[in-house]
Scaffold this motif. Structure first.
Motif, short mmCIF file in Angstrom:
data_model
loop_
_atom_site.label_atom_id
_atom_site.label_comp_id
_atom_site.label_asym_id
_atom_site.label_seq_id
_atom_site.Cartn_x
_atom_site.Cartn_y
_atom_site.Cartn_z
N HIS A 361 0.95 -1.01 0.03
CA HIS A 361 0.06 0.11 -0.15
C HIS A 361 0.75 1.12 0.05
O HIS A 361 0.82 2.07 0.96
N PRO A 362 1.81 1.39 -1.11
CA PRO A 362 2.67 2.61 -1.09
C PRO A 362 2.08 4.06 -0.89
O PRO A 362 2.82 4.86 -0.69
N PHE A 363 0.80 4.25 -1.45
CA PHE A 363 0.35 5.47 -1.50
C PHE A 363 -0.34 5.80 -0.34
O PHE A 363 -0.74 7.06 -0.18
N LEU A 364 -0.24 5.02 1.08
CA LEU A 364 -0.94 5.48 2.19
C LEU A 364 -0.11 6.62 2.74
O LEU A 364 0.95 6.70 3.04
N ARG A 365 -0.86 7.91 3.02
CA ARG A 365 -0.03 9.01 3.61
C ARG A 365 -0.14 9.14 4.97
O ARG A 365 0.49 10.01 5.37
N LEU A 366 -0.56 8.16 5.78
CA LEU A 366 -0.61 8.38 7.06
C LEU A 366 -0.33 6.81 7.75
O LEU A 366 -1.32 5.98 7.67
N THR A 367 0.44 6.87 8.88
CA THR A 367 1.00 5.55 9.30
C THR A 367 1.02 5.70 11.07
O THR A 367 1.44 4.91 11.85
N ARG A 368 0.44 6.95 11.58
CA ARG A 368 0.62 7.14 12.70
C ARG A 368 -0.76 6.50 13.62
O ARG A 368 -1.64 6.19 12.99
N THR A 369 -0.50 6.27 14.73
CA THR A 369 -1.65 5.95 15.64
C THR A 369 -2.26 7.15 16.03
O THR A 369 -1.76 8.54 16.42
N LEU A 370 -3.62 7.52 15.79
CA LEU A 370 -4.43 8.54 16.17
C LEU A 370 -4.69 8.97 17.53
O LEU A 370 -4.69 8.10 18.39
N GLU A 371 -4.39 10.23 17.67
CA GLU A 371 -4.42 10.79 19.08
C GLU A 371 -5.57 11.66 19.00
O GLU A 371 -6.09 12.43 17.78
N THR A 372 -6.17 12.16 20.00
CA THR A 372 -7.13 13.21 20.42
C THR A 372 -6.58 14.29 19.86
O THR A 372 -5.67 14.85 20.19
N GLY A 373 -7.41 15.13 18.91
CA GLY A 373 -7.12 16.31 18.46
C GLY A 373 -6.63 16.31 16.91
O GLY A 373 -6.47 17.08 16.18
N TYR A 374 -6.28 15.15 16.29
CA TYR A 374 -6.04 14.67 14.97
C TYR A 374 -7.09 15.10 14.23
O TYR A 374 -8.22 14.71 14.45
N VAL A 375 -6.94 15.75 12.80
CA VAL A 375 -8.21 15.93 12.01
C VAL A 375 -7.50 15.26 10.82
O VAL A 375 -6.33 15.37 10.19
N ILE A 376 -8.33 14.21 10.29
CA ILE A 376 -8.01 13.25 9.24
C ILE A 376 -9.18 13.26 8.08
O ILE A 376 -10.24 13.62 8.52
N THR A 377 -8.84 12.67 7.17
CA THR A 377 -9.61 12.49 5.95
C THR A 377 -9.86 11.00 6.15
O THR A 377 -8.81 10.00 6.43
N VAL A 378 -11.02 10.46 5.75
CA VAL A 378 -11.39 9.00 5.52
C VAL A 378 -11.91 8.90 4.08
O VAL A 378 -13.10 9.40 3.96
N GLU A 379 -11.32 8.45 3.06
CA GLU A 379 -11.78 8.56 1.57
C GLU A 379 -11.58 7.07 0.75
O GLU A 379 -10.61 7.27 0.06
N PRO A 380 -12.20 6.10 1.13
CA PRO A 380 -12.31 4.88 0.55
C PRO A 380 -12.76 5.19 -0.90
O PRO A 380 -13.37 5.83 -1.42
N GLY A 381 -12.51 4.25 -1.81
CA GLY A 381 -12.83 4.32 -3.30
C GLY A 381 -13.07 2.91 -3.95
O GLY A 381 -12.40 2.33 -3.58
N ILE A 382 -13.81 2.83 -4.99
CA ILE A 382 -14.04 1.84 -5.90
C ILE A 382 -13.96 2.23 -7.37
O ILE A 382 -14.79 3.11 -7.72
N TYR A 383 -12.91 1.76 -8.05
CA TYR A 383 -12.91 2.48 -9.30
C TYR A 383 -12.87 1.49 -10.57
O TYR A 383 -12.33 0.54 -10.28
N PHE A 384 -13.14 1.94 -11.69
CA PHE A 384 -12.87 1.12 -12.75
C PHE A 384 -11.97 1.69 -13.84
O PHE A 384 -12.22 2.55 -14.71
N ILE A 385 -10.71 1.52 -13.51
CA ILE A 385 -9.61 2.07 -14.12
C ILE A 385 -9.01 1.24 -15.39
O ILE A 385 -8.36 0.19 -14.86
N PRO A 386 -8.96 1.55 -16.68
CA PRO A 386 -8.71 0.73 -17.76
C PRO A 386 -7.23 0.24 -17.36
O PRO A 386 -7.24 -1.07 -17.69
N GLN A 387 -6.26 0.91 -17.17
CA GLN A 387 -4.92 0.38 -17.07
C GLN A 387 -4.78 -0.60 -15.93
O GLN A 387 -4.25 -1.51 -16.20
N LEU A 388 -5.24 -0.39 -14.75
CA LEU A 388 -5.33 -1.43 -13.43
C LEU A 388 -6.13 -2.73 -14.08
O LEU A 388 -5.69 -3.88 -13.64
N LEU A 389 -7.38 -2.45 -14.74
CA LEU A 389 -8.16 -3.60 -14.91
C LEU A 389 -7.54 -4.71 -16.02
O LEU A 389 -7.47 -5.73 -16.14
N ALA A 390 -6.39 -3.81 -17.01
CA ALA A 390 -5.95 -4.59 -17.96
C ALA A 390 -4.85 -5.62 -17.32
O ALA A 390 -4.48 -6.48 -17.68
#
Length: 440
Positions: A361-390
């Motif tokens: 998972h080389p594109f993961l931008r956050l590897t920390r253990t979360l603490e009170t006061g952190y503000v984060i994004t949560v953004e899963p996805g499902i894509y149909f990308i021709p390059q990856l599907l090929a």
């Protein structure tokens, strides 16, 4: 909210004094940043301020060439650039309540700054840290000292109440834009027209946005950072994926929504991913390990793909064979604050020790253990990308894929659902969902 801002300023000053002593500096000079010309041209790029400067002065996001001097046991001293210039408007010294947190010096020559710094040096340390893009070679400056910057970056993950207020307001503002984008999609507007409707709703110019809006219709929703905006509308509006934010006092919102017409397999898939995203958000609290959350999201997406008949392999087999990475190639989220991808996401302590994301998972931008006061994004996805599907079709896992369904879903592009959360001891505050509920 001025009392909250002054509390933020006081806390920042105390932390900085401790760090200066720890790293053996007697003061710190922070530049707001400068304007830069285009190559072979006399026009300039839009100004982006130094986030270290905005951390102290979030009301000065459009003010190049300002300098902030932080000294122990003294008010921060702001050198406010007021050049003699009839080509541009020279700003007056701020008179709002927040400005009382600083001493002010109007200047148009950098020698004035150097003179004040030299006067303040102590006989014990006599060294100043300088944080900014342009080096000041004169003594006693140490330009961007790594140890000090690593400590500041690490501490920035925990947001003060003032910063949380700004991030909350940025979300409410961005939600207005997303509602306008939905109306534009339903009205059959082009990507360009939807983008313009978004700007009008959030009352931003292009330069005010925290990042370039991603406005993708149909197949363009499969391009993760789609960078164009077509002026002509497609004949059919199947999908709108809009990843767009807003700024409030320098702090960024980063929200993504995927809209589609009801009554299709893709619409059911959008609802399914939205439910999973919300389930994961409800599990987040201080102590959560973000890498584990990312891996859990892959397992949840694998189950969704299996239930919809897109992949016949069970969830565990999908993860073992790397199937989900073809549909969900990016990370679960990142730190959010003065920068959209706020600094320190891999940093594990104030010394700058790094924890890289897992190799798979080389594109993961956050590897920390979360603490009170952190503000984060949560953004899963499902894509149909021709390059990856090929690539998937050429792999041993190809037999596990329902390629007829893939062909049916390809014209829709993909799905991303992104919320902004503030982590607390027992859960989290979902700024984005609260913003949509507030405007419902």
């Amino acid at each position: 909210m001025t009392p909250l801002y002054f509390a933020h300023l006081s806390q920042l000053h105390v932390q900085t004094e401790q760090l200066l002593e720890e790293h053996q500096f007697d003061q710190m000079l922070i530049g707001s940043g400068g304007l830069h010309k285009h190559f072979l041209d006399d026009t300039r790029y839009p100004f982006r301020p130094n986030p270290h400067f905005v951390h102290w002065a979030p009301f000065l996001t459009q003010h190049p060439d300002c300098w902030l001097l932080v000294r122990p046991n003294k008010k921060p001293l702001m050198f406010y650039y007021t050049p003699k210039d009839f080509w541009h408007l020279t700003p007056d010294l701020p008179a709002a309540d927040w400005a009382k947190g600083f001493e002010w010096v109007a200047y148009d020559n950098v020698s004035a700054i150097l003179s004040v710094v030299a006067q303040f040096n102590t006989a014990v340390i006599s060294e100043a840290a300088f944080i900014g893009e342009t080096a000041l070679d004169q003594k006693p400056f140490s330009h961007n000292p790594n140890g000090l910057i690593q400590s500041i970056n690490f501490n920035r993950a925990v947001k003060t109440e003032w910063e949380q207020h700004c991030l909350r307001e940025a979300n409410y503002l961005a939600v207005k834009g997303h509602r306008a984008a939905l109306q534009g999609f339903e009205s059959g507007l082009s990507e360009y027209e939807i983008h313009q409707a978004y700007l009008s709703a959030v009352q931003h110019n292009e330069r005010d946005l925290p990042y370039d809006n991603i406005v993708g219709l149909n197949e363009h929703a499969a391009v993760l950072h789609y960078q164009f905006q077509q002026h002509s509308a497609p004949s059919q509006h199947r999908t709108l994926l809009i990843d767009a934010g807003a700024r409030f006092n320098g702090y960024a919102a980063d929200i993504t929504r995927t809209f589609t017409q009801p009554g299709s397999l893709f619409a059911d898939l959008v609802r399914g991913l939205d439910d999973l995203q919300l389930q994961l958000c409800h599990q987040i609290s201080a102590g959560s390990h973000f890498v584990a959350l990312h891996e859990q999201m892959h397992l949840m997406i694998a189950d969704l793909l299996n239930r919809f008949g897109i992949v016949t392999a069970n969830p565990e087999e999908q993860l073992e064979q790397g199937i989900t990475r073809a549909f969900y190639p990016h990370g679960l989220g990142h730190l959010l604050g003065l920068q959209v991808h706020d600094v320190g996401g891999w940093q594990q302590d104030a010394t700058g020790r790094i924890k890289q994301p897992p190799a798979e998972h080389p594109f993961l931008r956050l590897t920390r253990t979360l603490e009170t006061g952190y503000v984060i994004t949560v953004e899963p996805g499902i894509y149909f990308i021709p390059q990856l599907l090929a690539e998937l079709k050429a792999s041993p896992a190809a037999s596990q894929i329902n390629w007829a369904l893939i062909e049916q879903l390809l014209p829709y592009g993909g799905i991303r659902i992104e919320d902004n959360l503030c982590v607390s001891k027992d859960g989290s505050e979902n700024y984005t969902r609260d913003g949509f509920a507030k405007l419902a």
